[in-house]
Write a protein that holds these residues in place. Structure first.
Motif, PDB file in Angstrom:
ATOM      1  N   HIS A   1       2.115   1.777  -3.422  1.00  0.00           N
ATOM      2  CA  HIS A   1       1.048   2.352  -4.250  1.00  0.00           C
ATOM      3  C   HIS A   1       0.944   3.863  -4.044  1.00  0.00           C
ATOM      4  O   HIS A   1       0.749   4.621  -5.001  1.00  0.00           O
ATOM      5  CB  HIS A   1      -0.292   1.708  -3.898  1.00  0.00           C
ATOM      6  CG  HIS A   1      -0.409   0.282  -4.327  1.00  0.00           C
ATOM      7  ND1 HIS A   1      -1.440  -0.531  -3.930  1.00  0.00           N
ATOM      8  CD2 HIS A   1       0.380  -0.481  -5.111  1.00  0.00           C
ATOM      9  CE1 HIS A   1      -1.285  -1.722  -4.460  1.00  0.00           C
ATOM     10  NE2 HIS A   1      -0.180  -1.720  -5.173  1.00  0.00           N
ATOM     11  N   ASP A   2       1.039   4.300  -2.779  1.00  0.00           N
ATOM     12  CA  ASP A   2       0.940   5.732  -2.487  1.00  0.00           C
ATOM     13  C   ASP A   2       2.103   6.507  -3.101  1.00  0.00           C
ATOM     14  O   ASP A   2       1.942   7.641  -3.562  1.00  0.00           O
ATOM     15  CB  ASP A   2       0.923   5.961  -0.970  1.00  0.00           C
ATOM     16  CG  ASP A   2      -0.364   5.448  -0.316  1.00  0.00           C
ATOM     17  OD1 ASP A   2      -1.359   5.271  -1.040  1.00  0.00           O
ATOM     18  OD2 ASP A   2      -0.349   5.229   0.910  1.00  0.00           O
TER      19      ASP A   2
ATOM     20  N   PRO B   1       1.984   4.900  -7.993  1.00  0.00           N
ATOM     21  CA  PRO B   1       0.854   4.021  -8.336  1.00  0.00           C
ATOM     22  C   PRO B   1       1.170   3.144  -9.539  1.00  0.00           C
ATOM     23  O   PRO B   1       1.908   3.540 -10.445  1.00  0.00           O
ATOM     24  CB  PRO B   1      -0.269   5.007  -8.671  1.00  0.00           C
ATOM     25  CG  PRO B   1       0.135   6.293  -8.027  1.00  0.00           C
ATOM     26  CD  PRO B   1       1.632   6.310  -8.086  1.00  0.00           C
TER      27      PRO B   1
ATOM     28  N   SER C   1       0.829  -1.206   0.000  1.00  0.00           N
ATOM     29  CA  SER C   1       0.000   0.000   0.000  1.00  0.00           C
ATOM     30  C   SER C   1       0.863   1.256   0.000  1.00  0.00           C
ATOM     31  O   SER C   1       0.559   2.238  -0.698  1.00  0.00           O
ATOM     32  CB  SER C   1      -0.926   0.005   1.216  1.00  0.00           C
ATOM     33  OG  SER C   1      -1.687   1.184   1.280  1.00  0.00           O
TER      34      SER C   1
END
Length: 463
Positions: free
Chosen positions: A137-138, A141, A134
Motif C-alpha cells: 500500500h505504501d 496505493p 501494508s
C-alpha cells in the motif's frame, strides 16, 4: 522476472523458485505487483495468501519486472545456500525493477539484506501477511475499494489447478540442533480444524483433485490447541492429526501427508490409508538412522525403532510409500554411523529419499558439536547414499511392472501425458509417463498398467 512461470531447480532440492501469474487481465491504471516466491511449499502457501489479499484489493499480478509497480520477493532462510539464492533473487529484482519489498524466512535478517541491497523498500519476516500488504500500500496505493468477487473462494494459487498445498499449522516445538526454523517461524501454532476444512472444501469445490497437507510438524497438529474441538458439518471436529485426516478423506480428493514425524499416534492413521481414505504416502524427515547421530541432532521420536514401525505400518497398508530426507556429514558422524544409515535405508526400503550434505547454518547449535566432517568426506558419503537409494528405488519400482495403478495427470502434450502415482508427490518424486496416450487433460485421474520402470520413474499404458 521475465522467466518461466515455474522454475524447478532439481528434484532432490528443497529450493523452488516460482513467479506468480495473474489469471485476470489487468484493468487500465490498475496497480501491478510482481511476485517471486522461493523456498518450500510452506512459503509457497504464504505467497498464495499474500497475492490473494492483494488481488482482492484490486491489484493485478505483473508478468515481468518492467510491468510491475513494485516487486515482492518471498525469501528462504533455512540454509546458507538458500540465503545466498534469496540475496541473488533480491538483487535480480532490484536490477529489473528497483522497487522491491522483501518478506519470508530470510526477512528476520533485515540488517544483512539491507547491507547487500540498501534500496529495498521494506523487509518483513515469515507469515507477516498484513505487514507485506501494508508495505505494498505504501509503495503503490490501491486505486479503489476492494471487490471481493474478483477473487475466487479458494483464493489465488501458484500451483496447477488440480492440486494445492494445505497448510495446517505454523512453527515448530522441536529444537533440532541443525535447524533454525523455530527462531524464524516460532513455536507450533495450529489452525482450528474447521478453518482447515473450510479451506480444503473450497479447494475441492474449485476443482482441486489432490490436497498436499503441509506444516513444520504435521503429526503434532493441534497439540498447542489441546486438540480443541470446533464445529464442522454439524458435529465437533478435534484439532488432531487422526480426526483431521479422517475429515479430509471424506472430501473425495487425494490427500497426501507431508512432514510427519513417526510418533506412536501416527499408527492410527495407517488404517485410513489401507481403506483408501487418504493416500498411502508419508513424508517423514528421518534425517539419519544412527542412534548417536540422532541423539546429537535432538530428533523427536529418535528413540523409536523406526524400521520395525515401518514394517508394522506395511502389514496394515502394504502399498504404503515412505519419502524422507537425510543429512550426511553431520558433526561427529563416523564411518560406522554412515554405514548404519546405509544398512537401515535398505532394511526400511525407503521409497523416495533426498540427501543433503550438512551445512553449518548460522545460528544452528550443531555448529558447536565437535568432530566436523571434511567437505570431501561429505561429498563421498553423499554419492554413496544416492547410489544405495537408487538401488532401493529400482527394486521397489520393478515390482510395480505388470500392476494396474491410479495415475493423476499433470501435463499433456503431443507426445502423450505425464502423471504421478499415489506414491509420488509433485516436484520431488517420480513420474508416470503415458507415451502416445490421447484424450487426457491435467487433473484427470485414470487407471494405467505399468509396462516399464527405471530407477525413479514408471511408464504405463491406459487401462
Amino acid at each position: 522476472m521475465a522467466r518461466p512461470s515455474v522454475k524447478i531447480k532439481a528434484k532432490a532440492s528443497a529450493k523452488v523458485r516460482r513467479l506468480a501469474h495473474g489469471a485476470v487481465a489487468p484493468q487500465p491504471r490498475t496497480p501491478k505487483v510482481g511476485f517471486v516466491s522461493l523456498g518450500c511449499p510452506k512459503a509457497l502457501v504464504d505467497s498464495e495468501r499474500i497475492i490473494t489479499k492483494l488481488r482482492s484489493e484490486g491489484y493485478s499480478i505483473a508478468r515481468d519486472y518492467d510491468g510491475a509497480d513494485v516487486v515482492v520477493v518471498n525469501t528462504c532462510g533455512f540454509l546458507d545456500s538458500a540465503k545466498k539464492e534469496s540475496l541473488d533473487a533480491i538483487g535480480e529484482a532490484m536490477n529489473g525493477n528497483g522497487r522491491v519489498i522483501v518478506t519470508g524466512c530470510f526477512g528476520v535478517e533485515e540488517d544483512r539484506i539491507r547491507e547487500a541491497h540498501p534500496g529495498v523498500l521494506a523487509v518483513t519476516g515469515p507469515h507477516q501477511y498484513e505487514q507485506v500488504v501494508s508495505a505494498v500500500h505504501d509503495a503503490v496505493p490501491p486505486l479503489h475499494d476492494p471487490f471481493f468477487d474478483l477473487v475466487p473462494p479458494e483464493g489465488l494459487r501458484l500451483t496447477p489447478r488440480h492440486y494445492a498445498y494445505l497448510k495446517i499449522s505454523e512453527g515448530c516445538n522441536n529444537r533440532c540442533t541443525f535447524c533454525i526454523i523455530p527462531s524464524l517461524r516460532g513455536d507450533l501454532a495450529s489452525r482450528p480444524s474447521n478453518h482447515v476444512m473450510i479451506e480444503a472444501e473450497r479447494l475441492v469445490s474449485a476443482g482441486v483433485k489432490e490436497l498436499l497437507v503441509i506444516s513444520q510438524d504435521t503429526s503434532a497438529y493441534g497439540l498447542d490447541l489441546k486438540y480443541a474441538e470446533s464445529p464442522w458439518k454439524g458435529s465437533p471436529l478435534k484439532a488432531r492429526f487422526l480426526d483431521l485426516s479422517r475429515a479430509l478423506g471424506d472430501l473425495g480428493a487425494w490427500v497426501r501427508m507431508h512432514y510427519v514425524y513417526p510418533y506412536p499416534h501416527v499408527d492410527h492413521v495407517i488404517p485410513l490409508m489401507a481403506e483408501g481414505k487418504i493416500l498411502p504416502y508419508l513424508d517423514i524427515p528421518f534425517q539419519h538412522a544412527s542412534p548417536s547421530v540422532l541423539k546429537a541432532m535432538r530428533r523427536p521420536a529418535s528413540q523409536e525403532k523406526t524400521a520395525e514401525r515401518i514394517r508394522r505400518w506395511r502389514d496394515v497398508c502394504p502399498d504404503l510409500a515412505i519419502r524422507s530426507t537425510f543429512i550426511v556429514g553431520f558433526p561427529g558422524e563416523t564411518e560406522e554411523d554412515f554405514q548404519f544409515l546405509l544398512d537401515w535405508l535398505k532394511e526400511a526400503k525407503i521409497n523416495r529419499a533426498g540427501c543433503f550434505k550438512y551445512e553449518a547454518v548460522e545460528g544452528a547449535t550443531a555448529n558447536a558439536i565437535e568432530g566436523a566432517v571434511p567437505e570431501e568426506v561429505k561429498e563421498e558419503r553423499w554419492h554413496r547414499f544416492m547410489a544405495a537409494q537408487k538401488d532401493v528405488s529400482s527394486e521397489i519400482l520393478r515390482e510395480k511392472v505388470g500392476s494396474t495403478i491410479d495415475i493423476i495427470i499433470d501435463e499433456v502434450d503431443e507426445d502423450g501425458a505425464i502423471g504421478r502415482s499415489k506414491w509420488d508427490a509433485p516436484d520431488i518424486d517420480g513420474n508416470v509417463f503415458l507415451n502416445g496416450e490421447e484424450g487426457l487433460k491435467a487433473g484427470d485421474i485414470i487407471r494405467g498398467k505399468v509396462v516399464e520402470a527405471d530407477e525413479y520413474d514408471l511408464w504405463a499404458e491406459r487401462a
